[in-house]
Enzyme design. Structure first.
Site, PDB file in Angstrom:
ATOM      1  N   TRP A  61       2.374  -6.285 -13.428  1.00  0.00           N
ATOM      2  CA  TRP A  61       0.962  -5.873 -13.315  1.00  0.00           C
ATOM      3  C   TRP A  61       0.387  -5.526 -14.675  1.00  0.00           C
ATOM      4  O   TRP A  61      -0.768  -5.847 -14.969  1.00  0.00           O
ATOM      5  CB  TRP A  61       0.816  -4.728 -12.309  1.00  0.00           C
ATOM      6  CG  TRP A  61       1.195  -5.162 -10.930  1.00  0.00           C
ATOM      7  CD1 TRP A  61       2.243  -4.719 -10.183  1.00  0.00           C
ATOM      8  CD2 TRP A  61       0.555  -6.182 -10.130  1.00  0.00           C
ATOM      9  NE1 TRP A  61       2.288  -5.379  -8.987  1.00  0.00           N
ATOM     10  CE2 TRP A  61       1.274  -6.275  -8.919  1.00  0.00           C
ATOM     11  CE3 TRP A  61      -0.548  -7.004 -10.319  1.00  0.00           C
ATOM     12  CZ2 TRP A  61       0.928  -7.176  -7.902  1.00  0.00           C
ATOM     13  CZ3 TRP A  61      -0.902  -7.901  -9.312  1.00  0.00           C
ATOM     14  CH2 TRP A  61      -0.168  -7.981  -8.134  1.00  0.00           C
ATOM     15  N   LYS A  91      -2.632   1.067  -0.827  1.00  0.00           N
ATOM     16  CA  LYS A  91      -1.294   1.669  -0.781  1.00  0.00           C
ATOM     17  C   LYS A  91      -1.408   3.147  -0.394  1.00  0.00           C
ATOM     18  O   LYS A  91      -0.952   3.527   0.664  1.00  0.00           O
ATOM     19  CB  LYS A  91      -0.586   1.491  -2.119  1.00  0.00           C
ATOM     20  CG  LYS A  91      -0.456  -0.012  -2.469  1.00  0.00           C
ATOM     21  CD  LYS A  91      -0.071  -0.222  -3.896  1.00  0.00           C
ATOM     22  CE  LYS A  91      -0.403  -1.587  -4.443  1.00  0.00           C
ATOM     23  NZ  LYS A  91       0.143  -2.713  -3.702  1.00  0.00           N
ATOM     24  N   ASP A 138      -3.854   2.179 -14.526  1.00  0.00           N
ATOM     25  CA  ASP A 138      -3.825   1.503 -13.226  1.00  0.00           C
ATOM     26  C   ASP A 138      -2.890   2.343 -12.355  1.00  0.00           C
ATOM     27  O   ASP A 138      -1.677   2.370 -12.572  1.00  0.00           O
ATOM     28  CB  ASP A 138      -3.279   0.078 -13.413  1.00  0.00           C
ATOM     29  CG  ASP A 138      -3.034  -0.632 -12.078  1.00  0.00           C
ATOM     30  OD1 ASP A 138      -3.290  -0.031 -11.015  1.00  0.00           O
ATOM     31  OD2 ASP A 138      -2.575  -1.795 -12.118  1.00  0.00           O
TER      32      ASP A 138
HETATM   33  C1  LIG Z   1       0.276  -1.609  -9.886  1.00  0.00           C
HETATM   34  C2  LIG Z   1      -0.593  -2.687  -9.326  1.00  0.00           C
HETATM   35  N1  LIG Z   1      -1.673  -3.073 -10.020  1.00  0.00           N
HETATM   36  C3  LIG Z   1      -2.486  -4.041  -9.557  1.00  0.00           C
HETATM   37  C4  LIG Z   1      -2.247  -4.672  -8.351  1.00  0.00           C
HETATM   38  C5  LIG Z   1      -3.181  -5.741  -7.878  1.00  0.00           C
HETATM   39  O1  LIG Z   1      -4.035  -5.176  -6.947  1.00  0.00           O
HETATM   40  P1  LIG Z   1      -5.096  -6.007  -6.118  1.00  0.00           P
HETATM   41  O2  LIG Z   1      -4.336  -6.883  -5.187  1.00  0.00           O
HETATM   42  O3  LIG Z   1      -5.880  -4.911  -5.437  1.00  0.00           O
HETATM   43  O4  LIG Z   1      -5.926  -6.782  -7.083  1.00  0.00           O
HETATM   44  C6  LIG Z   1      -1.159  -4.285  -7.581  1.00  0.00           C
HETATM   45  C7  LIG Z   1      -0.880  -4.924  -6.298  1.00  0.00           C
HETATM   46  O5  LIG Z   1       0.111  -4.704  -5.639  1.00  0.00           O
HETATM   47  C8  LIG Z   1      -0.303  -3.272  -8.092  1.00  0.00           C
HETATM   48  O6  LIG Z   1       0.772  -2.878  -7.402  1.00  0.00           O
END
Ligand SMILES: Cc1ncc(COP(=O)(O)O)c(C=O)c1O
Length: 361
Positions: free
Chosen positions: A102, A196, A172
């Protein structure tokens, strides 16, 4: 309600009281004879729930007057782009700590918009740990420092945030916001996809330091500017009203349960239970994550073979547990145990793990 023990990484399990409340509200919400989904986002009833969700988040995170809760769309993935668009000035750059997939996506997006530096990384160790403060090479002129507070795939988590001096800190927090009390006011921006720890997918929550907007790029499309959401209380256009209604239900449950301190107590008990099973069965379960970086939200583990991992996933499913397969990019097993997963569910999993090791070891 008959419920499955749901260990999916997200969308993830939600608190039953938040679901029951929605169930009761769907046919006739607040005596309107409609559901919230059918109600104008300009109605007084919607306005009240929207503002209650914001007020609950503000209260739970103890936000000061300079921090504002925003509701955005496009997931955390959209934030990977919106953040650098708004806050890296022309010719400037931002620092990113790379702790896995991520973070890497956030870095890739920032590099499309502007320049970013990798100020720290645990890539050489397979992202099995969080880099220490002393390993970071921070640029004092960076527009901000970006971290991923919990790495959903690798099962690592920050247990103390880096000191970035005068450089704004951005996180994030998609997979661990609200898991424990922390100083949200020390961040310039926090963002999290709701699916989540906050509610259903479809809404992204951001906590923005309003005074930072003075530094934001103005030459951007309206919907890509944080300033638009800030000025209009996230009601510039139609927000995802049902998702925000569910966020209200989830946050009301968090508050009712005793807030973030209570979340932390249960979350630590849950995580410790699973890490203890691994410690007690060291020849069978292996946690690839360094001890000081282990996540209390996503507990990852390996079994002696991939065949046994497949058997573990199949048998756990037959025993009423879903979502224990690791992310497809890394394999293995993963138990996502967010706020809404009760201790009882983790006790069921821990007993299953003990039994499975005994029968297959
Ligand atoms: C730490 C983290 N950041 C970003 C994301 C991406 O999120 P989204 O699917 O809401 O774009 C996720 C998805 O699991 C994640 O776990």
């Amino acid at each position: 309600m008959s419920r499955t023990w749901n260990f999916y990484a997200g969308p993830a399990t939600l608190p039953p009281p938040a679901l029951e409340r929605a169930k009761a509200d769907i046919p006739d919400w607040e005596n309107t004879g409609m559901s919230v989904m059918e109600t104008s986002h300009r109605s007084p009833e919607y306005d009240a729930v929207h503002n209650e969700a914001i007020a609950l988040m503000t209260e739970l995170l103890e936000l000061d007057d300079d921090h504002q809760v925003l509701f955005l769309q496009g997931g955390a993935s959209m934030q990977f782009a919106m953040l650098p668009m708004n806050f890296i000035p022309t010719g400037g750059s931002a620092d990113y700590v790379n702790t896995g997939a991520w973070s890497q996506k956030a870095i890739n997006e920032a590099n499309i918009i502007a320049t970013c530096r990798v100020a720290g990384s645990s890539e050489d160790d397979g992202f099995t740990r969080i880099p220490k403060q002393t390993e970071l090479e921070l640029d004092p002129d960076a527009a901000y420092v970006h971290i991923t507070s919990n790495n959903t795939i690798k099962g690592t988590q920050y247990h103390g945030f880096p000191d970035t001096g005068d450089v704004p800190l951005v996180a994030d927090m998609s997979s661990d916001i609200l898991w424990r009390p922390f100083d949200a006011n020390s961040f310039h921006l926090i963002y999290a996809g709701a699916q989540k720890n906050i509610g259903p997918s479809g809404v992204t929550v951001a906590i923005l330091r309003k005074s930072w907007l003075g530094r934001a790029n103005e030459n951007l499309p309206t919907m890509l500017r944080y300033a638009t959401y800030s000025a209009k209380n996230s009601l510039y256009n139609t927000p995802p009203t049902f998702a925000i209604y569910m966020v209200r239900n989830v946050l009301a449950w968090v508050k009712e349960r005793g807030g973030l301190a209570a979340m932390e107590r249960t979350n630590r008990a849950k995580g410790d239970l699973l890490y203890d099973v691994m410690a007690d069965n060291p020849d069978f379960y292996k946690c690839p994550v360094a001890e000081d970086s282990r996540s209390y939200m996503n507990v990852v583990f390996r079994l002696p073979s991939e065949d046994l991992e497949a058997k573990f996933v199949a048998e756990s499913k037959a025993a009423g547990m879903v979502g224990l397969k690791g992310h497809r990019s890394v394999g293995g097993c993963r138990a996502s145990i967010y706020n809404a997963m009760p201790l009882e569910g983790v006790q069921v999993l821990a007993s299953f793990m003990e039994e499975f090791a005994k029968n297959n070891g």
